[in-house]
Design a protein around this motif. Sequence first.
Motif, PDB file in Angstrom:
ATOM      1  N   GLN A 110     -61.275 -13.444 -35.336  1.00  0.00           N
ATOM      2  CA  GLN A 110     -60.763 -12.614 -34.323  1.00  0.00           C
ATOM      3  C   GLN A 110     -61.500 -12.089 -32.933  1.00  0.00           C
ATOM      4  N   MET A 111     -62.739 -12.443 -32.994  1.00  0.00           N
ATOM      5  CA  MET A 111     -63.496 -12.296 -31.705  1.00  0.00           C
ATOM      6  C   MET A 111     -64.148 -13.494 -31.176  1.00  0.00           C
ATOM      7  N   ALA A 112     -63.938 -13.416 -29.849  1.00  0.00           N
ATOM      8  CA  ALA A 112     -64.580 -14.471 -29.266  1.00  0.00           C
ATOM      9  C   ALA A 112     -65.909 -14.655 -29.126  1.00  0.00           C
ATOM     10  N   PHE A 113     -66.744 -13.593 -29.496  1.00  0.00           N
ATOM     11  CA  PHE A 113     -68.210 -13.462 -29.148  1.00  0.00           C
ATOM     12  C   PHE A 113     -68.665 -12.270 -30.229  1.00  0.00           C
ATOM     13  N   PRO A 114     -69.866 -12.465 -30.592  1.00  0.00           N
ATOM     14  CA  PRO A 114     -70.302 -11.325 -31.518  1.00  0.00           C
ATOM     15  C   PRO A 114     -70.436 -10.209 -30.526  1.00  0.00           C
ATOM     16  N   PRO A 115     -70.451  -8.838 -31.200  1.00  0.00           N
ATOM     17  CA  PRO A 115     -70.843  -7.774 -30.307  1.00  0.00           C
ATOM     18  C   PRO A 115     -72.215  -7.639 -29.858  1.00  0.00           C
ATOM     19  N   LEU A 116     -72.346  -7.122 -28.593  1.00  0.00           N
ATOM     20  CA  LEU A 116     -73.503  -7.422 -28.050  1.00  0.00           C
ATOM     21  C   LEU A 116     -74.474  -6.027 -28.260  1.00  0.00           C
ATOM     22  N   LEU A 117     -74.453  -4.933 -27.935  1.00  0.00           N
ATOM     23  CA  LEU A 117     -75.113  -3.773 -28.067  1.00  0.00           C
ATOM     24  C   LEU A 117     -75.004  -2.728 -29.085  1.00  0.00           C
ATOM     25  N   SER A 118     -73.928  -2.573 -29.677  1.00  0.00           N
ATOM     26  CA  SER A 118     -73.686  -1.539 -30.417  1.00  0.00           C
ATOM     27  C   SER A 118     -74.566  -1.788 -31.913  1.00  0.00           C
ATOM     28  N   PRO A 119     -74.694  -3.233 -32.342  1.00  0.00           N
ATOM     29  CA  PRO A 119     -75.675  -3.239 -33.532  1.00  0.00           C
ATOM     30  C   PRO A 119     -77.037  -2.892 -33.358  1.00  0.00           C
ATOM     31  N   PRO A 175     -72.608  -2.766 -18.339  1.00  0.00           N
ATOM     32  CA  PRO A 175     -73.206  -1.577 -19.324  1.00  0.00           C
ATOM     33  C   PRO A 175     -72.089  -1.321 -20.204  1.00  0.00           C
ATOM     34  N   ARG A 176     -72.599  -0.732 -21.135  1.00  0.00           N
ATOM     35  CA  ARG A 176     -71.507  -0.175 -22.331  1.00  0.00           C
ATOM     36  C   ARG A 176     -71.328   1.459 -22.102  1.00  0.00           C
ATOM     37  N   ALA A 177     -70.038   1.888 -22.385  1.00  0.00           N
ATOM     38  CA  ALA A 177     -70.041   3.280 -22.248  1.00  0.00           C
ATOM     39  C   ALA A 177     -70.293   4.036 -23.685  1.00  0.00           C
ATOM     40  N   TYR A 178     -70.698   5.294 -23.448  1.00  0.00           N
ATOM     41  CA  TYR A 178     -70.804   6.083 -24.679  1.00  0.00           C
ATOM     42  C   TYR A 178     -70.606   7.534 -24.286  1.00  0.00           C
ATOM     43  N   SER A 179     -69.550   8.201 -24.986  1.00  0.00           N
ATOM     44  CA  SER A 179     -69.345   9.550 -25.050  1.00  0.00           C
ATOM     45  C   SER A 179     -70.279  10.379 -25.605  1.00  0.00           C
ATOM     46  N   MET A 180     -70.418  11.510 -24.977  1.00  0.00           N
ATOM     47  CA  MET A 180     -71.742  12.307 -25.454  1.00  0.00           C
ATOM     48  C   MET A 180     -71.057  13.002 -26.692  1.00  0.00           C
ATOM     49  N   VAL A 186     -75.617  10.901 -28.311  1.00  0.00           N
ATOM     50  CA  VAL A 186     -74.405  10.086 -28.161  1.00  0.00           C
ATOM     51  C   VAL A 186     -74.262   9.601 -29.678  1.00  0.00           C
ATOM     52  N   THR A 187     -72.842   9.316 -30.126  1.00  0.00           N
ATOM     53  CA  THR A 187     -73.072   8.742 -31.406  1.00  0.00           C
ATOM     54  C   THR A 187     -72.151   7.379 -31.294  1.00  0.00           C
ATOM     55  N   VAL A 188     -72.736   6.345 -31.963  1.00  0.00           N
ATOM     56  CA  VAL A 188     -72.225   4.947 -31.819  1.00  0.00           C
ATOM     57  C   VAL A 188     -72.045   4.414 -33.048  1.00  0.00           C
ATOM     58  N   LYS A 189     -70.787   3.873 -33.143  1.00  0.00           N
ATOM     59  CA  LYS A 189     -70.261   2.896 -34.305  1.00  0.00           C
ATOM     60  C   LYS A 189     -70.452   1.597 -34.156  1.00  0.00           C
ATOM     61  N   GLU A 190     -71.018   0.913 -35.393  1.00  0.00           N
ATOM     62  CA  GLU A 190     -71.306  -0.631 -34.881  1.00  0.00           C
ATOM     63  C   GLU A 190     -69.897  -1.418 -34.988  1.00  0.00           C
ATOM     64  N   SER A 195     -59.671   5.428 -23.920  1.00  0.00           N
ATOM     65  CA  SER A 195     -59.369   4.140 -24.487  1.00  0.00           C
ATOM     66  C   SER A 195     -60.779   3.501 -24.666  1.00  0.00           C
ATOM     67  N   TYR A 196     -61.076   3.359 -26.015  1.00  0.00           N
ATOM     68  CA  TYR A 196     -62.289   2.648 -26.343  1.00  0.00           C
ATOM     69  C   TYR A 196     -62.196   0.901 -26.257  1.00  0.00           C
ATOM     70  N   GLY A 197     -60.895   0.580 -25.554  1.00  0.00           N
ATOM     71  CA  GLY A 197     -60.901  -0.893 -25.425  1.00  0.00           C
ATOM     72  C   GLY A 197     -61.473  -1.601 -24.495  1.00  0.00           C
ATOM     73  N   ALA A 238     -72.695 -17.838 -20.720  1.00  0.00           N
ATOM     74  CA  ALA A 238     -71.339 -18.150 -21.459  1.00  0.00           C
ATOM     75  C   ALA A 238     -70.143 -17.622 -21.149  1.00  0.00           C
ATOM     76  N   LYS A 239     -70.153 -16.198 -20.661  1.00  0.00           N
ATOM     77  CA  LYS A 239     -69.119 -15.340 -20.361  1.00  0.00           C
ATOM     78  C   LYS A 239     -68.814 -15.367 -18.538  1.00  0.00           C
ATOM     79  N   ALA A 240     -69.804 -16.116 -17.983  1.00  0.00           N
ATOM     80  CA  ALA A 240     -69.680 -16.547 -16.691  1.00  0.00           C
ATOM     81  C   ALA A 240     -69.555 -15.141 -15.799  1.00  0.00           C
ATOM     82  N   PRO A 253     -59.224  -5.318 -22.294  1.00  0.00           N
ATOM     83  CA  PRO A 253     -58.785  -6.613 -21.291  1.00  0.00           C
ATOM     84  C   PRO A 253     -58.576  -8.157 -21.693  1.00  0.00           C
ATOM     85  N   PHE A 254     -59.553  -8.287 -22.540  1.00  0.00           N
ATOM     86  CA  PHE A 254     -59.564  -9.784 -23.256  1.00  0.00           C
ATOM     87  C   PHE A 254     -58.496  -9.757 -23.992  1.00  0.00           C
ATOM     88  N   GLU A 255     -58.004  -8.897 -24.860  1.00  0.00           N
ATOM     89  CA  GLU A 255     -56.858  -9.101 -25.664  1.00  0.00           C
ATOM     90  C   GLU A 255     -55.572  -9.348 -24.862  1.00  0.00           C
TER      91      GLU A 255
HETATM   92  C1  FAD Z   1     -65.202   5.652 -21.885  1.00  0.00           C
HETATM   93  C2  FAD Z   1     -65.663   4.840 -23.257  1.00  0.00           C
HETATM   94  C3  FAD Z   1     -66.610   5.826 -24.221  1.00  0.00           C
HETATM   95  C4  FAD Z   1     -66.805   5.041 -25.383  1.00  0.00           C
HETATM   96  N1  FAD Z   1     -67.518   5.903 -26.113  1.00  0.00           N
HETATM   97  C5  FAD Z   1     -67.934   5.434 -27.291  1.00  0.00           C
HETATM   98  C6  FAD Z   1     -68.852   6.327 -28.201  1.00  0.00           C
HETATM   99  O1  FAD Z   1     -68.858   7.440 -28.103  1.00  0.00           O
HETATM  100  N2  FAD Z   1     -69.146   5.404 -29.436  1.00  0.00           N
HETATM  101  C7  FAD Z   1     -68.845   4.253 -29.522  1.00  0.00           C
HETATM  102  O2  FAD Z   1     -69.303   3.742 -30.928  1.00  0.00           O
HETATM  103  N3  FAD Z   1     -68.312   3.361 -28.740  1.00  0.00           N
HETATM  104  C8  FAD Z   1     -67.894   3.755 -27.602  1.00  0.00           C
HETATM  105  N4  FAD Z   1     -67.432   3.183 -26.567  1.00  0.00           N
HETATM  106  C9  FAD Z   1     -67.286   1.737 -27.043  1.00  0.00           C
HETATM  107  C10 FAD Z   1     -68.627   1.055 -26.348  1.00  0.00           C
HETATM  108  O3  FAD Z   1     -68.682   1.027 -25.096  1.00  0.00           O
HETATM  109  C11 FAD Z   1     -68.712  -0.444 -26.596  1.00  0.00           C
HETATM  110  O4  FAD Z   1     -67.362  -1.081 -26.219  1.00  0.00           O
HETATM  111  C12 FAD Z   1     -68.867  -0.752 -28.226  1.00  0.00           C
HETATM  112  O5  FAD Z   1     -69.971  -0.101 -28.581  1.00  0.00           O
HETATM  113  C13 FAD Z   1     -69.069  -2.127 -28.469  1.00  0.00           C
HETATM  114  O6  FAD Z   1     -69.984  -2.672 -27.753  1.00  0.00           O
HETATM  115  P1  FAD Z   1     -70.811  -4.114 -27.945  1.00  0.00           P
HETATM  116  O7  FAD Z   1     -71.519  -4.521 -27.034  1.00  0.00           O
HETATM  117  O8  FAD Z   1     -71.247  -4.031 -29.438  1.00  0.00           O
HETATM  118  O9  FAD Z   1     -69.626  -5.046 -28.172  1.00  0.00           O
HETATM  119  P2  FAD Z   1     -69.035  -6.413 -27.190  1.00  0.00           P
HETATM  120  O10 FAD Z   1     -70.359  -7.536 -26.770  1.00  0.00           O
HETATM  121  O11 FAD Z   1     -68.527  -5.472 -25.987  1.00  0.00           O
HETATM  122  O12 FAD Z   1     -67.954  -6.834 -27.836  1.00  0.00           O
HETATM  123  C14 FAD Z   1     -66.756  -6.177 -27.910  1.00  0.00           C
HETATM  124  C15 FAD Z   1     -65.576  -7.029 -28.114  1.00  0.00           C
HETATM  125  O13 FAD Z   1     -65.284  -7.615 -27.045  1.00  0.00           O
HETATM  126  C16 FAD Z   1     -65.253  -9.187 -27.241  1.00  0.00           C
HETATM  127  N5  FAD Z   1     -65.409  -9.697 -26.050  1.00  0.00           N
HETATM  128  C17 FAD Z   1     -66.713  -9.233 -25.371  1.00  0.00           C
HETATM  129  N6  FAD Z   1     -66.916 -10.060 -24.115  1.00  0.00           N
HETATM  130  C18 FAD Z   1     -65.732 -10.886 -24.181  1.00  0.00           C
HETATM  131  C19 FAD Z   1     -65.488 -11.868 -23.281  1.00  0.00           C
HETATM  132  N7  FAD Z   1     -66.047 -12.378 -22.222  1.00  0.00           N
HETATM  133  N8  FAD Z   1     -64.254 -12.663 -23.657  1.00  0.00           N
HETATM  134  C20 FAD Z   1     -63.607 -12.381 -24.868  1.00  0.00           C
HETATM  135  N9  FAD Z   1     -64.075 -11.456 -25.754  1.00  0.00           N
HETATM  136  C21 FAD Z   1     -65.060 -10.678 -25.447  1.00  0.00           C
HETATM  137  C22 FAD Z   1     -66.253  -9.303 -28.534  1.00  0.00           C
HETATM  138  O14 FAD Z   1     -65.741 -10.487 -29.012  1.00  0.00           O
HETATM  139  C23 FAD Z   1     -65.821  -8.087 -29.314  1.00  0.00           C
HETATM  140  O15 FAD Z   1     -64.706  -8.199 -29.864  1.00  0.00           O
HETATM  141  C24 FAD Z   1     -66.668   3.746 -25.367  1.00  0.00           C
HETATM  142  C25 FAD Z   1     -65.816   3.028 -24.511  1.00  0.00           C
HETATM  143  C26 FAD Z   1     -65.510   3.567 -23.458  1.00  0.00           C
HETATM  144  C27 FAD Z   1     -64.773   2.773 -22.501  1.00  0.00           C
END
Ligand code: FAD
Length: 288
Positions: free
Chosen positions: A97-106, A70-75, A86-90, A286-288, A63-65, A247-249
Amino acid sequence: MRERREIRPLEATVTDVVRETHDSVTLTFSTEERPVYEAGQFLTIDPHQFPEIAGIVHYFDHAKARREPPRAYSMSSAPHEPLLAVTVKEEHFSPEQMAFPPLLSPLLVHGLRPGRRMTIVGFTGAYVLPPGIEREADHLVHVCAGSGIVPNFAILKQALHQELPLRQTLVYANKSHKDIIFREALERLERQRPERLRIVHSLSREPEAERHGPGYRSGHIDRAVLEEAIGDRQRCVVYACGPGVTPFERKAARQKGLEPPPRFLETVLALLHDLKVEKNRMHTESYG
Ligand SMILES: Cc1cc2nc3c(=O)[nH]c(=O)nc-3n(C[C@H](O)[C@H](O)[C@H](O)COP(=O)(O)OP(=O)(O)OC[C@H]3O[C@@H](n4cnc5c(N)ncnc54)[C@H](O)[C@@H]3O)c2cc1C
């Protein structure tokens, strides 16, 4: 002398899952070899390895082509501590507001139990204390929002552990008291080392935040809070971490010919600029 090593995969076993808040957990890991990292660095986790979300990962790859990165998580652990953590917030899904539901944090927050094996890739990141920081500063100022506390918690603990001759001030933004990650651990450190650590909590959705204690205030982090926390701009180093424009925003806004509205990190950077904190005294993640 710093230990250097390449970034590579490590097999890790979850040893504990500690609930921090209603939507965040700390995962501790054991690894076959000793993890070598610096406080403030991060590891990455590839979502393709989890059978529970294999279907949605596969769907998103199409769907996202592009292959889901991989997702990054700070220690949240510091290297002197016995376990890697690591500590993860959902990330919560808001369809408006979101194009897709979050994938990994849940999954990381709700779906893992001790004994679970996984591959992590580490360790990297430049958001660390430079060697000899005590020669250029006597005050570390941490400015964090939400899960942005994670690398700063590690840095803060490391500076205290190493007895670096630095005062530390943490300015920590959350919506409400129940959202504060590491609240008790932070309070304990502040009680133990009041001459070294001061904490200011800024709660945006609690009009009477002061009722939680003297370190609490209501509202967003603003110029006055930062000015007071920083004090002498020539002797401080600021570490700011939290949500930034994704970057998406940025892409979505540019397609409409607009600039994306600033998020926490852009707002803090603008305030620091306004306060004339020199660029070489600012570190951002930046956690963007
Ligand atoms: C260096 C670094 C360190 C980090 N450390 C931590 C940490 O210590 N703890 C923590 O909780 N998090 C941390 N993060 C954030 C973490 O990496 C994830 O971004 C976060 O957990 C969300 O991931 P997700 O898979 O749940 O959501 P995602 O699937 O990545 O979705 C997140 C958002 O992006 C949007 N999105 C995804 N793909 C697309 C697309 N193709 N087009 C448009 N919109 C899209 C979704 O709709 C949603 O709004 C860190 C990030 C970075 C860069």
